[in-house]
Design an enzyme around this catalytic site. Structure first.
Site, PDB file in Angstrom:
ATOM      1  CE1 TYR A   1      41.823  40.231  34.746  1.00 40.05           C
ATOM      2  CE2 TYR A   1      42.364  40.836  36.654  1.00 40.05           C
ATOM      3  CZ  TYR A   1      41.886  41.232  35.433  1.00 40.05           C
ATOM      4  OH  TYR A   1      41.703  42.321  35.120  1.00 40.05           O
TER       5      TYR A   1
ATOM      6  CD1 TRP B   1      45.695  42.368  25.089  1.00 38.56           C
ATOM      7  CD2 TRP B   1      47.923  41.534  25.084  1.00 38.56           C
ATOM      8  NE1 TRP B   1      46.063  41.810  26.374  1.00 38.56           N
ATOM      9  CE2 TRP B   1      47.025  41.190  26.401  1.00 38.56           C
ATOM     10  CE3 TRP B   1      49.222  41.118  25.031  1.00 38.56           C
ATOM     11  CZ2 TRP B   1      47.804  40.706  27.365  1.00 38.56           C
ATOM     12  CZ3 TRP B   1      50.072  40.531  25.930  1.00 38.56           C
ATOM     13  CH2 TRP B   1      49.075  40.188  27.011  1.00 38.56           C
ATOM     14  CG  ASP B   2      41.694  40.929  24.184  1.00 43.76           C
ATOM     15  OD1 ASP B   2      42.531  41.736  24.826  1.00 43.76           O
ATOM     16  OD2 ASP B   2      41.294  39.859  25.038  1.00 43.76           O
TER      17      ASP B   2
ATOM     18  CG  ASP C   1      44.571  43.923  33.314  1.00 46.77           C
ATOM     19  OD1 ASP C   1      45.516  43.838  32.516  1.00 46.77           O
ATOM     20  OD2 ASP C   1      43.288  43.938  33.007  1.00 46.77           O
TER      21      ASP C   1
ATOM     22  CD  GLU D   1      39.405  36.374  31.715  1.00 50.12           C
ATOM     23  OE1 GLU D   1      38.357  36.197  32.049  1.00 50.12           O
ATOM     24  OE2 GLU D   1      39.707  37.544  31.456  1.00 50.12           O
TER      25      GLU D   1
HETATM   26  C1  9WN Z   1      40.813  45.525  31.289  1.00 47.97           C
HETATM   27  C2  9WN Z   1      39.980  41.666  27.472  1.00 47.97           C
HETATM   28  C3  9WN Z   1      41.074  42.301  28.531  1.00 47.97           C
HETATM   29  C4  9WN Z   1      42.481  41.803  28.332  1.00 47.97           C
HETATM   30  C5  9WN Z   1      43.383  42.027  29.426  1.00 47.97           C
HETATM   31  C6  9WN Z   1      42.767  41.608  30.740  1.00 47.97           C
HETATM   32  C7  9WN Z   1      41.431  41.874  30.867  1.00 47.97           C
HETATM   33  C8  9WN Z   1      40.465  44.300  31.314  1.00 47.97           C
HETATM   34  C9  9WN Z   1      39.544  43.896  32.687  1.00 47.97           C
HETATM   35  O1  9WN Z   1      40.673  41.730  29.621  1.00 47.97           O
HETATM   36  O2  9WN Z   1      41.491  43.491  31.021  1.00 47.97           O
HETATM   37  O3  9WN Z   1      41.370  45.943  30.087  1.00 47.97           O
HETATM   38  O4  9WN Z   1      38.512  44.335  32.315  1.00 47.97           O
HETATM   39  O5  9WN Z   1      40.111  43.335  33.374  1.00 47.97           O
HETATM   40  O6  9WN Z   1      43.678  41.520  31.946  1.00 47.97           O
HETATM   41  O7  9WN Z   1      44.636  41.368  29.309  1.00 47.97           O
HETATM   42  O8  9WN Z   1      43.032  42.338  27.299  1.00 47.97           O
HETATM   43  O9  9WN Z   1      40.120  40.225  27.391  1.00 47.97           O
END
Ligand code: 9WN
Length: 420
Positions: free
Chosen positions: A347, A36-37, A158, A391
């Site tokens: 987060y 989704w990023d 998450d 972030e």
């Molecule tokens: C696990 C990349 C991603 C985002 C998620 C965010 C974080 C990852 C992590 O970073 O998740 O997928 O290692 O914590 O919660 O939304 O896509 O930016």
């Protein structure tokens, strides 16, 4: 920082994180491609570098599985295994078997609006339909028309309190963290990241899904974490609305997309909306218990144009309340500011995220609230202009937290600058 300097800064972050065929979320913390990023990044690149916007999503969809799922991470084989955990060795393949919210059809529609490249649009359409078909046919664990996620990472939020009750029912095996060493807390402050107990549960859930070959049969009976997330489902409905527009553009039938979007909205209102809190909540499968926490994923359904107006009004009211602070000095928080366990730095448990606020901004415009939308846009641009493209941000001081030079913050800033 002036708006022109902000545009330059945002473009510089996206240039810095561009690898040649995709953009990493952050060089330090997230060195691979996230699903989704990439969609959010493509929405920003559509303004600054449209060809790169197409290539961003093309590289992601080249990793789409035969069953239609678009993986949550596509690993870059050139990046050493030790640079991200859990990496390809844990997942046993070049991608993870999880998914993330399907923002991609909206992104493709946005790039097409700026490029009018019908050939590339036609390449994406069947792939986006296959992504929706996977979610619709393989992930409706409750049989109620809503998609279930099988891991908190699939929500994109998450560490959200939305998952606390479901996770608390699972054992946290400390042995898992002795076998697998976390890397995130060596790169980021541990107080900003999930606890060890939650991380052990994340690994256990992911490992169980992997060990079953990422099969989705009888999820409700066999898998430890099965949840219906309101923002995931809202974004899936938004994807069908975008797909209807894409199909019309290509001269193809579109009614089934609009029909499915309508069905998702009705199922969400029936199962995930709580009239007592005035917002949407995550729901466990098969128990049907709704999570008590009031989290920003329960406001995101405002993006849906087909939402009944009284529900949209109730979401705006909840967002404007002291719990989320819309209309105040800073954008909306990820969690209820008045909750006893509101955490300003960890987060998804308090801090402010630009992607969530960007979605709420669209929702406010869609439901005819131009004044709060304009204010929210200014608050987002001020926050990024003062602190840089972080972030996430501290909900009291506005200080940047997590990864610096974070791609989706930069990309969505560009989109806000281009759409006054
Ligand atoms: C696990 C990349 C991603 C985002 C998620 C965010 C974080 C990852 C992590 O970073 O998740 O997928 O290692 O914590 O919660 O939304 O896509 O930016």
């Amino acid at each position: 920082m002036g708006r022109t300097a902000l545009r330059t800064l945002a473009e510089r972050v996206l240039d810095l994180n561009w690898t040649g065929d995709h953009t990493v979320p952050s060089r330090s913390l997230y060195p691979h491609q996230w699903s989704w990023d990439s969609a959010f990044v493509a929405i920003g690149l559509a303004h600054a570098a449209p060809d790169r916007a197409w290539r961003e999503l093309e590289s992601l969809f080249r990793a789409q599985w035969a069953d239609g799922r678009v993986p949550h991470i596509v690993f870059n084989p050139a990046v050493p295994e030790g640079d991200y955990f859990p990496g390809p060795a844990f997942w046993d393949g070049p991608t993870t078997g999880l998914v993330q919210p399907p923002v991609h059809a909206v992104a493709v529609r946005e790039i097409f609006r700026r490029t009018a490249d019908r050939e590339r649009l036609a390449w994406f359409y069947p792939r986006l339909c296959a992504q929706q078909a996977y979610l619709t046919t393989r992930r409706d664990a409750a049989g109620d028309g809503l998609v279930s996620i099988v891991h908190p990472w699939e929500s994109g939020l998450d560490n959200s309190p939305s998952w606390d009750e479901a996770l608390a029912r699972l054992p946290a095996d400390p042995e898992l963290l002795r076998v697998h060493r976390r890397r995130d807390i060596r790169v980021a402050a541990p107080a900003h990241r999930p606890t060890d107990a939650d991380y052990a549960r994340y690994l256990a859930i992911a490992g169980a899904y992997r060990d079953r070959g990422y099969h989705d049969d009888d999820l409700a009976g066999r898998h430890g974490f099965v949840m219906e997330c309101p923002s995931f489902n809202a974004l899936r409905a938004a994807a069908d609305i975008a797909l209807a527009e894409i199909a019309e553009e290509l001269g193809l039938p579109a009614a089934h997309h609009r029909e499915r979007a309508r069905a998702i909205v009705s199922a969400m209102v029936e199962h995930l909306f709580d009239p007592r809190t005035g917002m949407f909540h995550a729901r466990a499968v098969p128990s049907g218990e709704r999570a008590a926490a009031r989290c920003v994923n329960g406001l995101v359904p405002l993006v849906l144009p087909g939402l009944p107006e009284e529900i949209a009004a109730s979401l705006v009211e909840a967002a404007t309340s002291p719990r989320f602070g819309l209309g105040g000095a800073l954008p909306v928080t990820s969690y209820d500011r008045t909750a006893a366990d509101f955490d300003p730095v960890r987060y998804w448990r308090g801090p402010i995220w630009i992607n969530m606020n960007w979605l709420l901004h669209r929702g406010l415009l869609g439901h005819n609230h131009p004044a709060p939308a304009a204010l929210l846009r200014d608050r987002m641009l001020d926050l990024v202009g003062t602190g840089g493209c972080y972030e996430y941000y501290h909900p009291v001081t506005g200080a940047g937290l997590g990864a610096a030079e974070f791609s989706w913050t930069a990309a969505l800033t560009l989109d806000l600058l281009e759409n006054p």
